[in-house]
Design a protein around this motif. Sequence first.
Motif, PDB file in Angstrom:
ATOM      1  N   TYR A  41      82.725  12.736  83.177  1.00 28.03           N
ATOM      2  CA  TYR A  41      82.239  12.234  84.455  1.00 28.03           C
ATOM      3  C   TYR A  41      83.291  11.470  85.250  1.00 28.03           C
ATOM      4  CZ  TYR A  41      77.873  13.477  82.278  1.00 28.03           C
ATOM      5  OH  TYR A  41      76.872  14.179  81.664  1.00 28.03           O
ATOM      6  N   PRO A  56      76.570   6.349  87.121  1.00 28.15           N
ATOM      7  CA  PRO A  56      75.113   6.282  87.282  1.00 28.15           C
ATOM      8  C   PRO A  56      74.383   6.029  85.963  1.00 28.15           C
ATOM      9  CG  PRO A  56      76.024   8.168  88.474  1.00 28.15           C
ATOM     10  CD  PRO A  56      77.140   7.580  87.654  1.00 28.15           C
ATOM     11  N   ALA A  57      73.303   5.254  86.033  1.00 28.59           N
ATOM     12  CA  ALA A  57      72.542   4.867  84.840  1.00 28.59           C
ATOM     13  C   ALA A  57      72.070   6.075  84.040  1.00 28.59           C
ATOM     14  CB  ALA A  57      71.357   3.999  85.239  1.00 28.59           C
ATOM     15  N   GLU A  58      71.598   7.098  84.712  1.00 30.70           N
ATOM     16  CA  GLU A  58      71.110   8.290  84.006  1.00 30.70           C
ATOM     17  C   GLU A  58      72.238   8.949  83.207  1.00 30.70           C
ATOM     18  OE1 GLU A  58      69.189  12.658  84.899  1.00 30.70           O
ATOM     19  OE2 GLU A  58      68.961  11.100  86.412  1.00 30.70           O
ATOM     20  N   VAL A  59      73.418   8.984  83.787  1.00 28.04           N
ATOM     21  CA  VAL A  59      74.581   9.543  83.096  1.00 28.04           C
ATOM     22  C   VAL A  59      74.913   8.691  81.869  1.00 28.04           C
ATOM     23  CG1 VAL A  59      77.066   9.964  83.300  1.00 28.04           C
ATOM     24  CG2 VAL A  59      75.528  10.672  85.145  1.00 28.04           C
ATOM     25  N   HIS A  61      72.906   6.840  80.144  1.00 29.16           N
ATOM     26  CA  HIS A  61      71.884   7.053  79.110  1.00 29.16           C
ATOM     27  C   HIS A  61      72.176   8.332  78.325  1.00 29.16           C
ATOM     28  CE1 HIS A  61      69.466   3.668  80.213  1.00 29.16           C
ATOM     29  NE2 HIS A  61      69.258   4.120  81.438  1.00 29.16           N
ATOM     30  N   ASN A  62      72.611   9.370  79.030  1.00 29.38           N
ATOM     31  CA  ASN A  62      72.950  10.624  78.349  1.00 29.38           C
ATOM     32  C   ASN A  62      74.182  10.448  77.453  1.00 29.38           C
ATOM     33  OD1 ASN A  62      70.830  12.019  79.518  1.00 29.38           O
ATOM     34  ND2 ASN A  62      72.057  12.708  81.245  1.00 29.38           N
ATOM     35  N   GLU A  64      75.159   7.662  76.102  1.00 28.82           N
ATOM     36  CA  GLU A  64      74.731   6.831  74.970  1.00 28.82           C
ATOM     37  C   GLU A  64      74.019   7.677  73.916  1.00 28.82           C
ATOM     38  OE1 GLU A  64      71.862   2.958  74.119  1.00 28.82           O
ATOM     39  OE2 GLU A  64      72.545   3.353  76.157  1.00 28.82           O
TER      40      GLU A  64
END
Length: 109
Positions: A41, A56-59, A61-62, A64
Amino acid sequence: MRVHIFERILFIWAIRHPASGYVQGINDLVTPFFVVFICEYIEAEEVDTVDVSSVPAEVLHNIEADTYWCMSKLLDGIQDNYTFAQPGIQMKVKMLQELVSRIDGKPAF
């Protein structure tokens, strides 16, 4: 932010693996996976200076989740190195002693 990701990964792993819990050095196994996944990313030259909070937070989380599962899979094969009395390491040391003994022609320690 990265610190919280690592803490969660290590905490969840320790809870799911009560025989070992957290053992010094497991955190060093998390970092390479995290770097590999975050590099998808960011620009490669930014890896040392990236502000993780800009991802981005969603990225995150993925990243993690991917980091956790890869680290877990790696540790599945070497978990004996991270349990009480470290039987995996003890076995490897004994094997090394036997190998050195065979090569040197001297009795094992």
